[in-house]
Enzyme design. Structure first.
Site: not given
Ligand code: ACO
Length: 334
Positions: A112, A255, A285
């Protein structure tokens, strides 16, 4: 006068097929509410079967060249982590497809952060007189690399491409790239990756390839923490380098992974949240395409105007991150 890379044109595209959160909620254990509140994304665009990264890159590249008023370029750099194939690079195909002749063309892989890396390589090539004009494209087609059963990645990524034409000029010119800050941390390479298809894990008939090894895996929460920290530090260093205070930033073009990440970085830098460009709500993204897509959209909407200071910062798998600063020029955006 130091020879400096100056932005002369910009263009972007997303494939026609829009996929909204409700469509994904019918297929996966997720909801529009979760996706919107945890990421800010409302919809993304996915390429139709048969479309390749080069197809997206060519459309964006053509638009950027038109925006720059046409004319030749001396180099093509394609930032992508989803090339058409492992070998050869996709950039020569894009250069040939755009009718740019036999110019040097190569891929840059920084997930990214790819577009900012691509800009830095182009700026270096211009400073070193390897080229007078460079087409930099960020294009990624992640939809075919998403595990349809993995709600943690399937709702996040969209396909798209964005491009910029850089030209040799002076540091005082509008559009001059004023500085860069780049970094990586390979110790955390497992946080976002596609494990299969490289030299470590080849598609070998004796060790059958798991379908899932072709897919992107991401440890979202950990990536989130690293992203906020690295983007904040990198942006802070760049602000110092170019002599800007937080209040000098007219647009923070980060980003587009997650609106919460962008707001956390803006808060850490003391940049007002109203200065944060948000485009991910409409495209998700889009990896290496996200910053040029967001800039193109803001320029088309008229919110990004000539003379405004733009701070770009990106973060992705690798881990890789990078920031760049410029004063927005008077460019035609098509
Ligand atoms: N729908 C519903 N629930 C979900 C989903 C979904 N799509 N995805 C995860 N959950 C659940 C999880 O299972 C978890 O449940 P639990 O509490 O029962 O275990 C809960 O939601 C919280 O999960 P987290 O992974 O902690 O959720 P978070 O708030 O961190 O959001 C996300 C996840 C959106 C992926 C976030 O962590 C994020 O944006 N991370 C950064 C991504 C990024 O910057 N990527 C760039 C690099 S990738 C590349 O370079 C190709």
């Amino acid at each position: 006068m130091t020879r400096t890379a100056v932005l002369r044109g910009i263009g972007a595209m997303v494939p026609p097929r829009a996929v909204d959160n409700d469509e994904l909620s019918a297929l996966l254990d997720t909801s529009d509410e979760w996706i919107r509140t945890r990421t800010g994304i409302r919809r993304r665009h996915w390429a139709d079967p048969g479309m390749a990264t080069s197809d997206l890159a060519m459309v964006a590249g053509e638009r950027a060249l038109k925006s720059a008023g046409g004319g030749p370029v001396g180099m093509v750099i394609l930032a992508t982590s989803t090339p058409n194939q492992p070998m050869p690079a996709t950039a020569p195909q894009v250069a040939a497809g755009l009718g740019l002749g036999t110019v040097p063309a190569y891929d840059v892989t920084a997930a990214c952060a790819g577009f900012v890396y691509g800009l830095s390589v182009a700026a270096g090539a211009i400073a070193a007189r390897l080229a007078d004009r460079v087409l930099v494209i960020g294009a990624d087609l992640w939809s075919t690399r998403l595990n349809p059963d993995d709600r943690a990645t399937a709702v996040i990524f969209g396909d798209g491409a964005g491009a910029a034409v850089l030209e040799a000029g002076r540091e005082s010119d509008p559009g001059a790239l004023l500085g860069f800050d780049l970094g990586s941390d390979g110790l955390h390479r497992e946080l976002a990756r596609v494990p299969g298809g490289g030299s470590l894990q080849l598609a070998d008939p004796d060790t059958p390839f798991q379908q899932s090894d072709h897919y992107l895996t991401m440890r979202g929460k950990e990536i989130f923490t690293h992203a906020v920290g690295r983007m904040s530090e990198s942006s802070g260093r760049l602000l110092k380098q170019v002599g800007w205070e937080a209040r000098d930033v007219d647009w923070f073009a980060g980003h587009q992974a997650n609106a919460r990440i962008l707001h956390a970085v803006a808060d850490a830098l003391d940049v007002d949240r109203s200065r944060v460009l948000i485009h991910l709500d409409r495209v998700g993204n889009t990896s290496a395409a996200s910053i040029p897509l967001a800039l193109t959209d803001a320029a088309v909407q008229g919110s990004l105007r000539p003379g405004q200071n733009v701070l770009m910062t990106a973060f992705g798998g690798g881990l890789s991150w990078g920031s760049a600063a410029l004063n927005w020029p008077d460019v035609d955006v098509l």
